[in-house]
Design an enzyme around this catalytic site. Sequence first.
Site, PDB file in Angstrom:
ATOM      1  N   ALA A 289     -79.857  45.474  11.570  1.00 10.89           N
ATOM      2  CA  ALA A 289     -80.972  45.434  12.512  1.00 10.89           C
ATOM      3  C   ALA A 289     -80.486  45.901  13.870  1.00 10.89           C
ATOM      4  O   ALA A 289     -79.288  46.076  14.073  1.00 10.89           O
ATOM      5  CB  ALA A 289     -81.519  44.012  12.635  1.00 10.89           C
ATOM      6  N   MET A 290     -81.441  46.076  14.790  1.00 14.67           N
ATOM      7  CA  MET A 290     -81.073  46.620  16.099  1.00 14.67           C
ATOM      8  C   MET A 290     -81.885  45.944  17.190  1.00 14.67           C
ATOM      9  O   MET A 290     -83.111  45.836  17.102  1.00 14.67           O
ATOM     10  CB  MET A 290     -81.303  48.138  16.080  1.00 14.67           C
ATOM     11  CG  MET A 290     -81.017  48.829  17.391  1.00 14.67           C
ATOM     12  SD  MET A 290     -79.268  48.671  17.866  1.00 14.67           S
ATOM     13  CE  MET A 290     -79.443  48.673  19.637  1.00 14.67           C
TER      14      MET A 290
ATOM     15  N   ASN B 179     -83.075  46.606  20.153  1.00  9.85           N
ATOM     16  CA  ASN B 179     -83.787  47.353  21.201  1.00  9.85           C
ATOM     17  C   ASN B 179     -84.641  46.411  22.050  1.00  9.85           C
ATOM     18  O   ASN B 179     -85.295  45.519  21.520  1.00  9.85           O
ATOM     19  CB  ASN B 179     -84.722  48.383  20.567  1.00  9.85           C
ATOM     20  CG  ASN B 179     -84.063  49.125  19.446  1.00  9.85           C
ATOM     21  OD1 ASN B 179     -83.075  49.807  19.640  1.00  9.85           O
ATOM     22  ND2 ASN B 179     -84.586  48.953  18.228  1.00  9.85           N
TER      23      ASN B 179
ATOM     24  N   GLU C 210     -78.395  53.123  19.082  1.00  2.94           N
ATOM     25  CA  GLU C 210     -77.024  52.653  19.260  1.00  2.94           C
ATOM     26  C   GLU C 210     -76.160  53.256  18.171  1.00  2.94           C
ATOM     27  O   GLU C 210     -76.540  53.208  17.017  1.00  2.94           O
ATOM     28  CB  GLU C 210     -76.934  51.127  19.194  1.00  2.94           C
ATOM     29  CG  GLU C 210     -75.526  50.668  19.547  1.00  2.94           C
ATOM     30  CD  GLU C 210     -75.355  49.133  19.537  1.00  2.94           C
ATOM     31  OE1 GLU C 210     -76.342  48.410  19.326  1.00  2.94           O
ATOM     32  OE2 GLU C 210     -74.229  48.697  19.727  1.00  2.94           O
TER      33      GLU C 210
ATOM     34  N   GLU D  13     -71.079  41.936  20.862  1.00  5.64           N
ATOM     35  CA  GLU D  13     -71.153  41.589  19.440  1.00  5.64           C
ATOM     36  C   GLU D  13     -70.392  40.308  19.111  1.00  5.64           C
ATOM     37  O   GLU D  13     -70.893  39.447  18.389  1.00  5.64           O
ATOM     38  CB  GLU D  13     -70.668  42.761  18.577  1.00  5.64           C
ATOM     39  CG  GLU D  13     -71.558  44.009  18.670  1.00  5.64           C
ATOM     40  CD  GLU D  13     -73.023  43.753  18.370  1.00  5.64           C
ATOM     41  OE1 GLU D  13     -73.371  42.676  17.843  1.00  5.64           O
ATOM     42  OE2 GLU D  13     -73.849  44.641  18.690  1.00  5.64           O
TER      43      GLU D  13
ATOM     44  N   HIS E 254     -79.645  36.582  15.746  1.00  9.77           N
ATOM     45  CA  HIS E 254     -78.622  37.457  16.349  1.00  9.77           C
ATOM     46  C   HIS E 254     -79.280  38.510  17.249  1.00  9.77           C
ATOM     47  O   HIS E 254     -78.903  38.670  18.410  1.00  9.77           O
ATOM     48  CB  HIS E 254     -77.809  38.119  15.236  1.00  9.77           C
ATOM     49  CG  HIS E 254     -76.756  39.072  15.715  1.00  9.77           C
ATOM     50  ND1 HIS E 254     -75.435  38.730  15.827  1.00  9.77           N
ATOM     51  CD2 HIS E 254     -76.835  40.366  16.121  1.00  9.77           C
ATOM     52  CE1 HIS E 254     -74.741  39.762  16.286  1.00  9.77           C
ATOM     53  NE2 HIS E 254     -75.572  40.773  16.457  1.00  9.77           N
ATOM     54  N   GLU E 255     -80.262  39.202  16.711  1.00  6.93           N
ATOM     55  CA  GLU E 255     -80.888  40.275  17.509  1.00  6.93           C
ATOM     56  C   GLU E 255     -81.623  39.685  18.704  1.00  6.93           C
ATOM     57  O   GLU E 255     -81.599  40.245  19.792  1.00  6.93           O
ATOM     58  CB  GLU E 255     -81.831  41.122  16.654  1.00  6.93           C
ATOM     59  CG  GLU E 255     -81.216  41.737  15.400  1.00  6.93           C
ATOM     60  CD  GLU E 255     -79.910  42.482  15.622  1.00  6.93           C
ATOM     61  OE1 GLU E 255     -79.702  43.016  16.727  1.00  6.93           O
ATOM     62  OE2 GLU E 255     -79.074  42.508  14.692  1.00  6.93           O
TER      63      GLU E 255
ATOM     64  N   HIS F 273     -79.253  38.828  21.495  1.00 13.14           N
ATOM     65  CA  HIS F 273     -78.788  40.000  22.239  1.00 13.14           C
ATOM     66  C   HIS F 273     -79.622  40.247  23.495  1.00 13.14           C
ATOM     67  O   HIS F 273     -79.170  40.939  24.403  1.00 13.14           O
ATOM     68  CB  HIS F 273     -78.879  41.263  21.368  1.00 13.14           C
ATOM     69  CG  HIS F 273     -77.621  41.581  20.595  1.00 13.14           C
ATOM     70  ND1 HIS F 273     -76.374  41.525  21.148  1.00 13.14           N
ATOM     71  CD2 HIS F 273     -77.447  42.006  19.316  1.00 13.14           C
ATOM     72  CE1 HIS F 273     -75.467  41.891  20.230  1.00 13.14           C
ATOM     73  NE2 HIS F 273     -76.090  42.185  19.113  1.00 13.14           N
TER      74      HIS F 273
HETATM   75  N1  B3K Z   1     -76.163  46.448  17.667  1.00 11.94           N
HETATM   76  C1  B3K Z   1     -76.565  46.814  16.332  1.00 11.94           C
HETATM   77  C2  B3K Z   1     -75.581  47.659  15.630  1.00 11.94           C
HETATM   78  C3  B3K Z   1     -75.709  49.105  15.884  1.00 11.94           C
HETATM   79  C4  B3K Z   1     -74.824  49.885  14.966  1.00 11.94           C
HETATM   80  C5  B3K Z   1     -74.768  51.304  15.341  1.00 11.94           C
HETATM   81  N2  B3K Z   1     -74.030  52.143  14.439  1.00 11.94           N
HETATM   82  C6  B3K Z   1     -76.847  45.623  15.501  1.00 11.94           C
HETATM   83  C7  B3K Z   1     -76.265  44.363  15.948  1.00 11.94           C
HETATM   84  O1  B3K Z   1     -75.084  44.143  15.918  1.00 11.94           O
HETATM   85  O2  B3K Z   1     -77.011  43.532  16.386  1.00 11.94           O
HETATM   86 ZN    ZN Z   2     -75.162  42.544  17.302  1.00 14.89          ZN
END
Ligand code: B3K
Ligand code: ZN
Length: 872
Positions: free
Chosen positions: A269-270, A272, A128, A327, A304-305, A308
């Site tokens: 964090a991310m 995925n 991302e 977000e 949070h992650e 998502h």
């Molecule tokens: N979605 C990612 C953020 C990605 C940033 C890319 N430059 C983390 C988050 O907001 O959960």
């Molecule tokens: Zn996020």
Amino acid sequence: MSAQQPQAIYLEDYRPPAWLVTHTELNFELEEEQTLVRARLNIKANPEVSGKPEPLQLHGDDGMELLRLSIDNQVLEPQDYRREAGMLTINNVPDQFVLECVTRLLPHENTALEGLYKSDGMFCTQCEAEGFRRITFFPDRPDVMSIFRTTLTADKSQYPVLLSNGNPVASGDAEEGRHWVTWEDPWPKPAYLFALVAGDLALLEDSFTTCSGREVALRIYAEHKDLDKLEYAMTSLKNAMRWDEEVYGREYDLDIFMIVAVDFFNMGAMENKGLNIFNTSCVLAHPKTTTDGGFQRVEGVVAHEYFHNWSGNRVTCRDWFQLSLKEGFTVFRDAEFSADMNSRTVKRIEDVSLLRTAQFAEDAGPMAHPVRPESFIEISNFYTLTVYEKGAEVVRMLHNLLGPELFRKGSDLYFERHDGQAVTTDDFVAAMEAVSGRDLSQFRRWYSQAGTPRLNVTDRWDADAGEYRLTVKQSCPPSPGQEHKQPYHLPLAYGLLDEAGRELRSGVLEVREEEEAFVFSGLESRPVPSLLRAFSAPVKLEYDYSDEQLLMLLRHDTDGFNRWDAGQRVCVRLMQNLIRDWQNGQALQLPATLVEAWKQLLQDEALDPAMLAQCLRLPSEALLAELADEVDVVAIHEVREFLRTSLAQALEQQWLAAYQRCDTRDESYSPDAASIGRRSLKNLALGYLMATGAEPWLELARQQFEQSDNMTDQQAALALVAHSRHRESAAELLQQFYLQWQHESLVMNQWLAVQASDPTEGALERVQALSEHPVFDARNPNKLRSLVGAFCGQNPMHFHSEDGSGYAWLADWVLRLDKQNPQVAARLLTPLTRWKRYDKVRSALMQKQLQRMMDTDDLSADVYEVVSKSLV
Ligand code: B3K
Ligand code: ZN
């Protein structure tokens, strides 16, 4: 800046994708010197796009080496396709076909930490927003969703763990000591949610039984040395999974949920799909090495992650202008989760403080943009406080306007209507409209207009009629590209109190007009209004409170947030007056009313320590800077120091009593809200005791440093001594701390940050020296944030030194990092973008550094966008 300037892209230019990828098969041959990626894409024309067939266009980073390209097994020659400006174009393709391509990547040379890269010997990815195009050619946009099947092959002894999204479906050994694993993710997803990890990792395992009785394996991976720091993240994950079922009715949808901790990571964090990748700073937690703030960050980011998975993954964004769709909503969800797990009021105070200092500043600066931006050059620059935190406030306002039941119905409808789709913020609001039957068209301006609205409230009391009238006027300052703003629709939560602090009325007013009156009748005497309770809308509220009224609210308001806010308003007003006195060369005086009010608070043992700590913390220098017409760095610092020292001396006995009352030395460490609250009051009190300048308190701090069994208390004592005038003790403790923790990378980040934010003489020389220290590594974003970020963001006296040396140092860093990691470079640059807010001398010096960057050849799009917009 020479050559071609990076171009902006516009929301209004959005067109649906001409080509879809139904299935994506990826094959990674991971080796030390290179990685070969074989991609097989099932592509078909988008049936919803009519007209004559368009050429196939795939994103692909210009630096990526293409070894082979074929369509339906026919190899393409270079004349069959075109590669330019990050795009691969192929003319005359059939309606449906299989495209295969082989790319060669050099992950060990990838310092931008986007795409496939190496972190401490393990392979990992960050896709991302636009990292997947550094891995293979693909329509790398969130509205192209595909089913992924991924096979990883690597040396078995070096990379025993091979992970990707979804569930593992096959594995085996290969030649020359290699092995392979195939993963399949049944849920279609955009490429930005793709991930892989390969490494020699330790694992903490657990499981979770979902509300429908399915068992999900939970796996958290980290380097072996960090295995003892994973338990808190696991507990937080299970709490988050349960909470999302109970509060939002959302159940997890795969057999496995994995988190991997990596030390080199551009942000927190991310999310995925099924394989979250985390910055170690947001997942590792242990009482000995992690502060209370760190524990709470882990809990919040893990949640949070995880959240998502629905708000972002199952329902994703149509395009990156809609980033706040996932977000803003997810930040709102994680804030509510943290509020439920800990103290709701304290969480709200922390979030609003961040919003008021940093987001309001962003909203008033050259990079200001709406929650749904209309254009951008580099999307990485739009992962902002506006998109995240203000976006969350916008969702919170919907919650406030609709009430919890309707809001839940709205979110249920949103998830049901759009499951598996890529949608817009408008779709989100439409779901809320559908369940409530309300017209939210005016409310939508929160998504399209930038800037922080001001609410000016005045009142009139008609004693004869027993009528109280509140008049609310709203306005919003201009922001780049938006001269005039239309009025907002917002919830104004309020209470009316009598002089003794008894609550007479409470409710939520809906403000819609530029000027509007609200009348309350049947009152016996003139009430005191408690306005914008719990910060019901992200605005600047002006009401001409007297100090007496504020002190009454501080003692009696039933809304905890407004109690705190009343105290802050008293302090801010006082400090603004003192700043004027200081600028006029007048002696500074501490008003007796403030001392009296604080004394009462400190003596009130019934008050929750966490709340008390919040109330007795002076507004930060950053907040005072945000509120000033022209920032006077020195006056702000001197006034705050004066007030701290005076309150310290005037209430020394009370600070000591508070310290002793909250001394937790006999308890074993626990990161629950009550214990955190006690530690925060204790350490605040220690700070005031130290501020008296009296020797015994230095001893007390040293003792705490040496005897405490947890990082919260040890680090608090370290920072207090390190920032004090006791330079010998400062040096000793820093050295001792270094020797004790030199092998703990995250603790060393704190060690760097404490020194970088030290306001005493010689700060720049110290950070310069630290940038040569072995624990510092300029390739690691965490180290850069701890040293460069902390100096420029948390050491205003030295960053803004009148000789411009702080500005030059930052610009040197930005230019150096721009080649290596443009995202981090652009982010570190933020403090310079505020140049117009300072006096002539400083703003000229800041502008000079921005111009110096602007004149540099081949700037990245990231840095170019921030610099060019700031100079306008
Ligand atoms: N979605 C990612 C953020 C990605 C940033 C890319 N430059 C983390 C988050 O907001 O959960
Ligand atoms: Zn996020």
